[in-house]
Design a protein around this motif. Structure first.
Motif, short mmCIF file in Angstrom:
data_model
loop_
_atom_site.label_atom_id
_atom_site.label_comp_id
_atom_site.label_asym_id
_atom_site.label_seq_id
_atom_site.Cartn_x
_atom_site.Cartn_y
_atom_site.Cartn_z
N GLU A 192 0.84 -1.19 0.00
CA GLU A 192 0.00 0.00 0.00
C GLU A 192 0.88 1.25 0.00
N ALA A 193 0.55 2.20 -0.88
CA ALA A 193 1.32 3.45 -0.97
C ALA A 193 0.40 4.56 -1.46
N ILE A 194 0.72 5.77 -1.07
CA ILE A 194 -0.04 6.91 -1.56
C ILE A 194 0.71 7.52 -2.73
N ALA A 195 -0.01 7.87 -3.78
CA ALA A 195 0.57 8.52 -4.95
C ALA A 195 -0.03 9.92 -5.05
N VAL A 196 0.84 10.91 -5.08
CA VAL A 196 0.40 12.31 -5.12
C VAL A 196 0.92 12.94 -6.40
N ARG A 197 0.04 13.66 -7.09
CA ARG A 197 0.41 14.45 -8.27
C ARG A 197 -0.03 15.87 -8.02
N GLY A 198 0.81 16.81 -8.43
CA GLY A 198 0.42 18.19 -8.22
C GLY A 198 1.27 19.16 -9.00
N SER A 199 0.91 20.42 -8.83
CA SER A 199 1.67 21.49 -9.45
C SER A 199 1.50 22.76 -8.63
N ILE A 200 2.49 23.62 -8.74
CA ILE A 200 2.43 24.93 -8.12
C ILE A 200 3.10 25.91 -9.06
N SER A 201 2.55 27.11 -9.14
CA SER A 201 3.18 28.17 -9.92
C SER A 201 3.11 29.46 -9.12
N TRP A 202 4.07 30.33 -9.36
CA TRP A 202 4.15 31.58 -8.62
C TRP A 202 4.92 32.61 -9.42
N ILE A 203 4.76 33.86 -9.04
CA ILE A 203 5.52 34.97 -9.62
C ILE A 203 6.61 35.29 -8.61
N ALA A 204 7.85 35.17 -9.03
CA ALA A 204 8.99 35.39 -8.14
C ALA A 204 9.30 36.88 -8.03
N ALA A 205 10.23 37.21 -7.15
CA ALA A 205 10.62 38.60 -6.93
C ALA A 205 11.20 39.24 -8.19
N ASP A 206 11.72 38.41 -9.11
CA ASP A 206 12.26 38.96 -10.36
C ASP A 206 11.16 39.24 -11.39
N GLY A 207 9.89 39.00 -11.01
CA GLY A 207 8.77 39.28 -11.90
C GLY A 207 8.45 38.16 -12.88
N GLN A 208 9.21 37.09 -12.84
CA GLN A 208 8.99 35.97 -13.76
C GLN A 208 8.11 34.92 -13.11
N GLN A 209 7.36 34.20 -13.94
CA GLN A 209 6.51 33.12 -13.43
C GLN A 209 7.28 31.80 -13.50
N TYR A 210 7.20 31.06 -12.41
CA TYR A 210 7.83 29.75 -12.33
C TYR A 210 6.77 28.71 -12.01
N SER A 211 7.05 27.50 -12.41
CA SER A 211 6.09 26.43 -12.16
C SER A 211 6.83 25.14 -11.83
N LEU A 212 6.21 24.34 -10.99
CA LEU A 212 6.78 23.06 -10.58
C LEU A 212 5.67 22.02 -10.63
N ASN A 213 5.85 20.99 -11.42
CA ASN A 213 4.95 19.83 -11.45
C ASN A 213 5.66 18.71 -10.71
N PHE A 214 4.90 17.88 -10.02
CA PHE A 214 5.56 16.82 -9.27
C PHE A 214 4.67 15.59 -9.14
N ILE A 215 5.36 14.49 -8.92
CA ILE A 215 4.75 13.21 -8.56
C ILE A 215 5.51 12.73 -7.34
N ALA A 216 4.79 12.26 -6.35
CA ALA A 216 5.42 11.66 -5.17
C ALA A 216 4.70 10.35 -4.93
N ASP A 217 5.44 9.26 -5.08
CA ASP A 217 4.83 7.93 -4.94
C ASP A 217 5.87 6.94 -4.43
N GLU A 218 5.63 5.67 -4.65
CA GLU A 218 6.57 4.65 -4.17
C GLU A 218 7.96 4.79 -4.80
N ASN A 219 8.07 5.58 -5.86
CA ASN A 219 9.36 5.82 -6.51
C ASN A 219 10.04 7.10 -6.03
N GLY A 220 9.47 7.75 -5.02
CA GLY A 220 10.06 8.97 -4.47
C GLY A 220 9.43 10.23 -5.03
#
Length: 105
Positions: A66-94
């Protein structure tokens, strides 16, 4: 007359300056669905350009694997005015992140 023009220009610049205090951001969208012990999902957006979404499910429920699998994303506007984004998966493979710098229009 020069004073009025200078004052109007200064006022326009002051009004156009964004608020850099992230504590002043307001939540503009929020969704949450906690479906019990076998998963969840949520999403939110804020007035400062931050957005996040995440969903999870339990894999192999009731087994020794049994393991939990999480998928998600986050995006933000940094102090330099640029938009950044991070997609991720967290599961039995880390934790498996994938990031990007998104040019702003």
């Amino acid at each position: 007359m020069k004073f009025i023009v200078a004052f109007a220009a200064l006022l326009a610049v002051a009004v156009a300056v964004p608020i850099d205090d992230p504590r002043a951001a307001q939540i503009t969208r929020y969704e949450s669905d906690n479906i019990g012990t076998d998963g969840y999902k949520f999403a939110f957006e804020t007035s400062d350009g931050t957005a996040r979404q995440e969903a999870a499910e339990v894999k192999n429920l009731g087994t020794d694997h049994e393991a939990i699998a999480v998928r998600g994303s986050i995006s933000w506007i940094a102090a330099d005015g640029q938009q950044y984004s991070l997609n991720f998966i967290a599961d039995e493979n880390g934790f498996q992140p994938e990031g990007a710098h998104l040019p702003r229009a």
